[in-house]
Design a protein around this motif. Structure first.
Motif, short mmCIF file in Angstrom:
data_model
loop_
_atom_site.label_atom_id
_atom_site.label_comp_id
_atom_site.label_asym_id
_atom_site.label_seq_id
_atom_site.Cartn_x
_atom_site.Cartn_y
_atom_site.Cartn_z
N SER A 57 16.77 33.87 -10.71
CA SER A 57 18.03 33.51 -10.05
C SER A 57 17.87 32.23 -9.24
O SER A 57 18.72 31.34 -9.29
CB SER A 57 18.51 34.64 -9.14
N ILE A 58 16.78 32.14 -8.51
CA ILE A 58 16.54 30.93 -7.71
C ILE A 58 16.40 29.72 -8.63
O ILE A 58 16.96 28.66 -8.37
CB ILE A 58 15.28 31.09 -6.84
N GLY A 59 15.67 29.90 -9.72
CA GLY A 59 15.41 28.77 -10.62
C GLY A 59 16.55 28.42 -11.55
O GLY A 59 16.89 27.25 -11.71
N GLU A 60 17.12 29.45 -12.15
CA GLU A 60 18.08 29.20 -13.22
C GLU A 60 19.54 29.24 -12.75
O GLU A 60 20.37 28.50 -13.26
CB GLU A 60 17.88 30.21 -14.35
N MET A 61 19.85 30.12 -11.81
CA MET A 61 21.25 30.27 -11.40
C MET A 61 21.60 29.44 -10.16
O MET A 61 22.73 29.01 -10.01
CB MET A 61 21.56 31.75 -11.14
N TYR A 62 20.65 29.26 -9.26
CA TYR A 62 20.94 28.57 -8.01
C TYR A 62 20.37 27.16 -7.94
O TYR A 62 20.23 26.59 -6.88
CB TYR A 62 20.47 29.41 -6.82
N GLY A 63 20.00 26.62 -9.09
CA GLY A 63 19.69 25.21 -9.17
C GLY A 63 18.27 24.77 -8.96
O GLY A 63 18.00 23.57 -8.94
N GLY A 64 17.33 25.68 -8.81
CA GLY A 64 15.94 25.27 -8.59
C GLY A 64 15.39 24.41 -9.71
O GLY A 64 14.81 23.35 -9.49
N VAL A 65 15.61 24.85 -10.94
CA VAL A 65 15.10 24.08 -12.09
C VAL A 65 15.86 22.77 -12.22
O VAL A 65 15.25 21.72 -12.47
CB VAL A 65 15.17 24.92 -13.39
N ASN A 66 17.16 22.77 -12.06
CA ASN A 66 17.93 21.53 -12.13
C ASN A 66 17.47 20.54 -11.07
O ASN A 66 17.35 19.34 -11.33
CB ASN A 66 19.43 21.80 -11.98
N PHE A 67 17.21 21.02 -9.87
CA PHE A 67 16.72 20.16 -8.79
C PHE A 67 15.40 19.51 -9.20
O PHE A 67 15.20 18.31 -9.02
CB PHE A 67 16.54 20.98 -7.51
N VAL A 68 14.51 20.33 -9.77
CA VAL A 68 13.20 19.82 -10.21
C VAL A 68 13.38 18.76 -11.29
O VAL A 68 12.70 17.73 -11.28
CB VAL A 68 12.31 20.98 -10.72
N GLN A 69 14.32 18.97 -12.19
CA GLN A 69 14.53 18.02 -13.27
C GLN A 69 15.16 16.71 -12.78
O GLN A 69 14.97 15.67 -13.39
CB GLN A 69 15.41 18.65 -14.35
N LEU A 70 15.87 16.76 -11.66
CA LEU A 70 16.53 15.56 -11.14
C LEU A 70 15.65 14.73 -10.21
O LEU A 70 15.95 13.57 -9.96
CB LEU A 70 17.81 15.96 -10.41
N HIS A 71 14.60 15.34 -9.66
CA HIS A 71 13.77 14.64 -8.68
C HIS A 71 12.30 14.66 -9.12
O HIS A 71 11.70 15.73 -9.23
CB HIS A 71 13.91 15.31 -7.30
N ALA A 72 11.78 13.48 -9.35
CA ALA A 72 10.41 13.37 -9.86
C ALA A 72 9.40 14.04 -8.92
O ALA A 72 8.47 14.72 -9.37
CB ALA A 72 10.04 11.91 -10.08
N TRP A 73 9.58 13.87 -7.61
CA TRP A 73 8.64 14.46 -6.66
C TRP A 73 8.67 15.99 -6.74
O TRP A 73 7.63 16.65 -6.62
CB TRP A 73 8.91 13.99 -5.23
N ALA A 74 9.85 16.57 -6.98
CA ALA A 74 9.97 18.03 -7.09
C ALA A 74 9.29 18.51 -8.36
O ALA A 74 8.69 19.60 -8.39
CB ALA A 74 11.43 18.45 -7.06
N SER A 75 9.37 17.72 -9.41
CA SER A 75 8.69 18.06 -10.66
C SER A 75 7.18 18.07 -10.44
O SER A 75 6.49 18.98 -10.92
CB SER A 75 9.06 17.06 -11.76
N VAL A 76 6.67 17.09 -9.72
CA VAL A 76 5.24 17.05 -9.41
C VAL A 76 4.84 18.28 -8.59
O VAL A 76 3.81 18.90 -8.86
CB VAL A 76 4.87 15.74 -8.66
N VAL A 77 5.66 18.65 -7.64
CA VAL A 77 5.37 19.83 -6.82
C VAL A 77 5.35 21.09 -7.69
O VAL A 77 4.44 21.91 -7.59
CB VAL A 77 6.38 19.97 -5.66
N LEU A 78 6.36 21.26 -8.55
CA LEU A 78 6.42 22.43 -9.42
C LEU A 78 5.19 22.51 -10.31
O LEU A 78 4.55 23.56 -10.41
CB LEU A 78 7.69 22.43 -10.28
N TRP A 79 4.85 21.42 -10.98
CA TRP A 79 3.71 21.44 -11.89
C TRP A 79 2.39 21.62 -11.14
O TRP A 79 1.49 22.30 -11.63
CB TRP A 79 3.68 20.18 -12.76
N THR A 80 2.30 21.06 -9.94
CA THR A 80 1.09 21.26 -9.14
C THR A 80 0.96 22.72 -8.73
O THR A 80 -0.12 23.32 -8.87
CB THR A 80 1.12 20.35 -7.89
#
Length: 175
Positions: free
Chosen positions: A127-150
């Motif tokens: 829900s946090i990732g798919e419904m409330y925008g967590g994954v979309n946020f990660v896809q829109l911000h390079a730094w968030a993508s680095v944090v997720l993958w780290t």
């Protein structure tokens, strides 16, 4: 055997689909596994008398992991488009979890609680990732993508390290 098949399938999925959705799901799977271990230590309920494993049995870690992964896939990958596939994925997870009872490694309540905990964790993380925008946020911000993958890499490495340490400990105990 189940944990190796599930871990292999998760690794293959990440290798075949290295995207934020898969990374988010697997990060949640590792977090859910550690939550389950903490709950297991708190409850500290024994396994059935004939089980050959020394650790506590409530809740079942296998059932929790199978429920998390099958529930996540059903809720956030299959369900939007294919209800029969979503039901089949969860049914497979439930069947594989039930095998823990059939082999005498867990009781029905241990598997039931593990499965319920896994589905709950899948719903919360998904829900946090798919419904409330967590994954979309990660896809829109390079730094968030680095944090997720780290975080995903650290979580997986920690999980693998824990399994390797357990193997080493068991090998020494049997030597």
């Amino acid at each position: 055997m189940t944990k190796y098949a599930v871990s292999g399938a998760a690794a293959a999925t990440l290798a075949a689909h290295p995207n934020a959705h898969v990374a988010w799901c697997l990060l949640g799977a590792v977090v859910a596994a550690f939550v389950n271990k903490a709950v297991k230590k708190i409850i500290n309920a024994p396994r059935p008398a004939n089980a050959h494993k020394p650790d506590p049995g409530m809740p079942s870690s296998h059932a929790q992991s199978l429920a998390y992964l099958s529930g996540y896939v059903a809720m956030f990958a299959a369900l939007p488009n294919n209800l029969p596939a979503a039901c089949a994925v969860v049914a497979l997870g439930a069947y594989l979890s039930w095998l823990r009872v059939a082999t005498g490694l867990h009781t029905v309540p241990q598997v039931g609680v593990g499965f319920a905990l896994g589905l709950t964790n899948a719903f919360v993380m998904g829900s946090i990732g798919e419904m409330y925008g967590g994954v979309n946020f990660v896809q829109l911000h390079a730094w968030a993508s680095v944090v997720l993958w780290t975080l995903t890499t650290i979580a997986i490495a920690t999980f693998v390290g824990q399994v390797a340490w357990k193997w080493k400990w068991r090998a020494r105990a049997h030597a």
